[in-house]
Design a protein around this motif. Structure first.
Motif, PDB file in Angstrom:
ATOM      1  N   LEU A   1      39.330  37.500  31.360  1.00 51.84           N
ATOM      2  CA  LEU A   1      40.487  36.876  30.713  1.00 51.84           C
ATOM      3  C   LEU A   1      41.712  36.993  31.608  1.00 51.84           C
ATOM      4  CD1 LEU A   1      39.959  38.119  27.052  1.00 51.84           C
ATOM      5  CD2 LEU A   1      39.871  35.747  27.822  1.00 51.84           C
ATOM      6  N   ALA A   2      41.911  38.166  32.216  1.00 51.60           N
ATOM      7  CA  ALA A   2      43.095  38.385  33.039  1.00 51.60           C
ATOM      8  C   ALA A   2      43.089  37.459  34.246  1.00 51.60           C
ATOM      9  CB  ALA A   2      43.150  39.842  33.497  1.00 51.60           C
ATOM     10  N   ILE A   3      41.917  37.177  34.762  1.00 48.36           N
ATOM     11  CA  ILE A   3      41.799  36.343  35.949  1.00 48.36           C
ATOM     12  C   ILE A   3      41.999  34.875  35.615  1.00 48.36           C
ATOM     13  CG2 ILE A   3      39.916  35.408  37.337  1.00 48.36           C
ATOM     14  CD1 ILE A   3      39.313  38.293  38.078  1.00 48.36           C
ATOM     15  N   GLY A   4      41.929  34.539  34.349  1.00 54.37           N
ATOM     16  CA  GLY A   4      42.241  33.164  33.978  1.00 54.37           C
ATOM     17  C   GLY A   4      41.159  32.458  33.195  1.00 54.37           C
ATOM     18  N   ALA A   5      40.165  33.221  32.684  1.00 55.71           N
ATOM     19  CA  ALA A   5      39.155  32.579  31.843  1.00 55.71           C
ATOM     20  C   ALA A   5      39.793  32.160  30.532  1.00 55.71           C
ATOM     21  CB  ALA A   5      38.003  33.538  31.574  1.00 55.71           C
ATOM     22  N   LEU A   6      39.456  30.962  30.055  1.00 51.80           N
ATOM     23  CA  LEU A   6      39.965  30.513  28.771  1.00 51.80           C
ATOM     24  C   LEU A   6      39.129  31.138  27.664  1.00 51.80           C
ATOM     25  CD1 LEU A   6      40.495  26.725  29.509  1.00 51.80           C
ATOM     26  CD2 LEU A   6      42.122  28.616  29.726  1.00 51.80           C
TER      27      LEU A   6
ATOM     28  N   ASP B   1      42.381  40.922  23.511  1.00 50.44           N
ATOM     29  CA  ASP B   1      43.627  40.882  24.257  1.00 50.44           C
ATOM     30  C   ASP B   1      43.342  41.406  25.658  1.00 50.44           C
ATOM     31  OD1 ASP B   1      46.543  40.685  24.483  1.00 50.44           O
ATOM     32  OD2 ASP B   1      46.376  42.858  24.762  1.00 50.44           O
ATOM     33  N   PRO B   2      43.680  40.641  26.704  1.00 47.05           N
ATOM     34  CA  PRO B   2      43.297  41.071  28.055  1.00 47.05           C
ATOM     35  C   PRO B   2      43.814  42.474  28.415  1.00 47.05           C
ATOM     36  CG  PRO B   2      44.720  39.122  28.125  1.00 47.05           C
ATOM     37  CD  PRO B   2      44.317  39.325  26.705  1.00 47.05           C
ATOM     38  N   ILE B   3      45.049  42.759  28.035  1.00 49.87           N
ATOM     39  CA  ILE B   3      45.622  44.061  28.378  1.00 49.87           C
ATOM     40  C   ILE B   3      44.861  45.191  27.680  1.00 49.87           C
ATOM     41  CG2 ILE B   3      47.675  45.500  28.182  1.00 49.87           C
ATOM     42  CD1 ILE B   3      48.068  43.380  30.191  1.00 49.87           C
TER      43      ILE B   3
ATOM     44  N   ASN C   1      52.873  43.305  33.718  1.00 47.21           N
ATOM     45  CA  ASN C   1      51.950  42.553  32.860  1.00 47.21           C
ATOM     46  C   ASN C   1      52.635  41.346  32.240  1.00 47.21           C
ATOM     47  OD1 ASN C   1      49.839  44.262  33.360  1.00 47.21           O
ATOM     48  ND2 ASN C   1      50.173  45.522  31.540  1.00 47.21           N
TER      49      ASN C   1
ATOM     50  N   LEU D   1      50.139  38.255  31.405  1.00 49.53           N
ATOM     51  CA  LEU D   1      49.043  38.875  30.672  1.00 49.53           C
ATOM     52  C   LEU D   1      49.525  39.300  29.303  1.00 49.53           C
ATOM     53  CD1 LEU D   1      47.623  41.078  33.537  1.00 49.53           C
ATOM     54  CD2 LEU D   1      46.379  39.279  32.334  1.00 49.53           C
ATOM     55  N   ASP D   2      50.816  39.509  29.213  1.00 51.13           N
ATOM     56  CA  ASP D   2      51.415  40.019  27.985  1.00 51.13           C
ATOM     57  C   ASP D   2      52.691  39.216  27.735  1.00 51.13           C
ATOM     58  OD1 ASP D   2      51.499  41.620  25.815  1.00 51.13           O
ATOM     59  OD2 ASP D   2      51.594  43.507  26.923  1.00 51.13           O
TER      60      ASP D   2
ATOM     61  N   ALA E   1      46.594  31.522  30.295  1.00 47.98           N
ATOM     62  CA  ALA E   1      45.408  31.720  31.122  1.00 47.98           C
ATOM     63  C   ALA E   1      45.369  30.692  32.251  1.00 47.98           C
ATOM     64  CB  ALA E   1      44.147  31.626  30.275  1.00 47.98           C
TER      65      ALA E   1
END
Ligand SMILES: Nc1ncnc2c1ncn2[C@@H]1O[C@H](COP(=O)(O)OP(=O)(O)OP(=O)(O)O)[C@@H](O)[C@H]1O
Ligand SMILES: [Mg+2]
Lengths: 401, 240
Positions: free
Chosen positions: A313-318, A393-395, B60, B65-66, B89
């Protein structure tokens, strides 16, 4: 994207071969059970249908007495030869009328003996019941008239008493009667009810009446009806006629029974189908349970792979890409289960059909249906865990240990 | 004073009165207490400050990301707080690279595949993916290690894989949260030189969190956080 999800799913499954296998076991069993049930059920139904013709489609069986509860027959006056002749003479559309009488007996040959039933018949019995001879000959007119001590054996009786020895011309003992074997019947195998149709001895009716039964009774009249004539109508005519002959008052019940074999066969086939449907429903429940197993493992998998999901997710996956990944994994899992189940079911069906002596009827429809169902189970039960993964949530996911 | 004149063009990154609160009620924890920060394209910014001062939290938010609890974050003039999850994203996928505190590589997955991951989500065809990923690994000095999984790599090598993954898409901005956190001085210098090259030669904007003054010295600008607020903001050459 779909292709990548597929590759990922396959890799993930390979990493956890044992767990994946245990996960899909429920689906495997469910799919296998459904297919086996339907295949065997189809075989049994086909067999019943075939036996309708092996019995002679247009066969009526007339027996004294009425069926009571628990399969017993009420006692009633037996038929005699006059009844047989009356039916022959008065009922039109009748092809053949075959009288028969039978009793259980122990057949003895040398030091071997075998419990079977002996049937007094004449030659009309063969066409009416679709019997043909494997060896030897039918009764001669003089044998029938004189009530000679000759007999024709069913395949089971021949095998049990003679094994590989030649049976023609041998003399076997039925009670005190010594009886020469003049023929052997072609094997018919088991009937739908599971009884062995080949377990019988035939002898001239007169010989049976005189030497075995000691009376002139006839226990069964089998009537074959001309093609294209309604057995229903003939049955009704026989009933009316017999009521008069047996002096049954209008307010009394029949003290005999006319069974339409076609009706019985259809009823049996119907019963088989209902049974098949019931068993299949039970099997389908196990598919559902298998689906819950998949959901369970997918939920565990999502928790275990929280960090991986976070990274993606953080890398940009939808969201839908992560959803797809886990959904595809669940579907691949359940489809594998389906495929293994199908392979297992086909093997088991062939084996069981052979064991139960029913034909193996391959039903491509149910195979396809079972596969689709297993895939659908993957979609349905995989969706909730996949959505859980996609909504992380990515974080939070990255902080997960 | 020239500094107070309003800029003609919006900066790449503009934070205005950004706060971040974790939890709620009694347990509420204010990680950021009103951050104002502008970062121009092409800059190399080091973020310093004591542990718990909100550096990672801020990064973040910058990395989309946040989202801030309050205040405004504009990335190239776009209000990030108003974007949906998927829109953020997309933003990360196309414009941002992120080197996480702790490497956050996929376990049991080769270095090459780890680096390919962002390309995969960009829909880059497989051959091109291999080529770009190899080039990125080469750039961080890891050619020959493509097939190794994180478990088979040293901490420094893992960190370099993480950097390769962040730059393989040639992002506009690279966010790095303590990229040299677990490395010895020699390795740290290598990585800082790598970042400097990306910044100078490819014009990638870099925002990097670090504890070490040595590493911060590579940056052109040092922002110091204390207790969720910007304590000082210095250009290289200026003195405290
Ligand atoms: N997800 C979270 N939930 C609750 N509190 C959090 C969360 N993330 C951070 N915090 C809190 O916010 C504060 C700032 O955390 P942050 O990670 O930004 O600090 P940091 O400056 O990066 O510290 P370090 O140098 O140790 O990495 C800390 O007090 C931390 O406990
Ligand atoms: Mg931090």
């Amino acid at each position: 994207m779909l292709w990548n999800a597929l590759l990922l799913a396959l890799r993930e499954i390979r990493r956890n071969v044992l767990r994946s296998f245990l996960t899909i076991l429920g689906i495997v069993i469910g799919v296998a059970a459904v297919i086996v049930m339907v295949t065997l059920g189809g075989g049994a139904t086909a067999q019943v249908t075939e036996q309708i013709s092996s019995l002679g489609t247009n066969l009526l069986m007339v027996r004294p007495g009425q069926r009571m509860a628990f399969g017993q027959m009420s006692a009633a006056k037996q038929f005699d030869m006059a009844d047989v002749e009356a039916i022959e003479r008065h009922i039109s559309s009748v092809l053949a009328v075959a009288p028969a009488s039978s009793s259980p007996i122990t057949a003895v040959y040398g030091n071997r003996n075998w419990s079977t039933s002996v049937n007094g018949v004449d030659n009309r019995y063969f066409p009416v019941r679709n019997w043909s001879l494997a060896k030897g000959r039918e009764f001669t007119d003089s044998e029938l008239r004189a009530g000679s001590s000759v007999c024709i054996l069913g395949e089971t009786v021949r095998r049990e008493l003679f094994g590989s020895q030649d049976s023609l011309g041998a003399k076997l003992r039925l009670k005190k009667l010594s009886c020469e074997v003049i023929g052997v019947l072609e094997s018919k195998g088991q009937s739908t009810m599971g009884s062995d149709q080949d377990d019988l001895v035939l002898m001239p009716l007169r010989a049976f009446q005189r030497r075995i039964a000691g009376n002139r009774d006839i226990g069964l009249i089998q009537v074959s009806v001309r093609d294209g004539v309604s057995t229903e109508q003939v049955k009704q005519k026989i009933e009316e006629h017999l009521r008069i002959r047996r002096h049954i008052a209008a307010n009394e019940d029949d003290d005999f029974q006319v069974l339409d074999m076609k009706e019985i066969a259809q009823m049996l086939a119907g019963t088989t189908q209902v049974l098949t449907a019931l068993l299949s429903a039970v099997a389908a429940v196990s598919l559902l349970v298998g689906g819950i197993g998949i959901m369970n493992i997918m939920l565990v998998s999502v928790t275990e792979r929280t960090r991986e999901i976070g990274i993606r997710l953080a890398i940009g996956a939808l969201e839908r890409e992560v959803l797809l990944q886990f959904l595809v994994e669940a579907v691949v899992l359940s489809s594998f289960g389906g495929l293994i189940g199908i392979a297992l079911a086909l093997g088991a069906s062939v084996l069981l059909a052979d064991l139960m002596q029913i034909p193996f009827v391959f039903n491509p429809g149910i195979v396809v249906l079972a596969f689709m169902f297993s895939a659908a189970v993957g979609v349905i039960f995989g969706y909730f865990p996949a959505r859980k993964a996609a909504r992380l949530d990515p974080i939070e996911a990255l902080r997960h240990e | 004073m020239p500094d107070s004149a309003p800029p003609l063009k919006p900066a790449l990154i503009e934070l205005a009165a950004v706060t971040k609160v974790y939890g709620s009620g009694e347990a509420a924890m204010q990680a950021l207490r009103g951050i104002d920060l502008r970062i121009e394209a092409g800059d190399f910014v080091a973020v310093m400050g004591p542990s718990g001062s909100g550096k990672s939290t801020c990064l973040n938010i910058l990395g989309c990301l946040d989202t801030p609890s309050a205040g405004s974050y504009r990335f190239e003039g776009v209000e990030v707080g108003a974007l949906t999850r998927d829109q953020r994203a997309e933003l990360r996928r196309h414009y941002l690279g992120f080197v996480f505190q702790g490497f956050n590589l996929l376990n049991r997955t080769s270095a090459l595949e780890n680096v390919e991951l962002p390309l995969l989500y960009r829909g880059v065809p497989v051959a091109e993916r291999h080529r770009l990923a190899r080039r990125a690994l080469d750039a961080v000095g890891l050619s020959g290690w493509e097939g190794h999984t994180p478990g088979e790599l040293s901490g420094g090598q893992q960190q370099r894989v993480a950097i390769a993954r962040a730059i393989v898409t040639e992002p506009d901005v690279l966010f790095a949260d303590e990229p040299t956190g677990n490395l010895d001085t020699a390795r740290s210098k290598e990585i800082m030189e790598l970042l400097t090259v990306f910044n100078r030669e490819q014009g990638i904007t870099i925002v990097m969190v670090t504890h070490e003054a040595d590493m911060a010295a590579y940056a052109r600008r040092i922002v110091r956080f204390v207790d969720g607020q910007v304590d000082s903001d210095l250009r290289a050459g200026e003195s405290t």
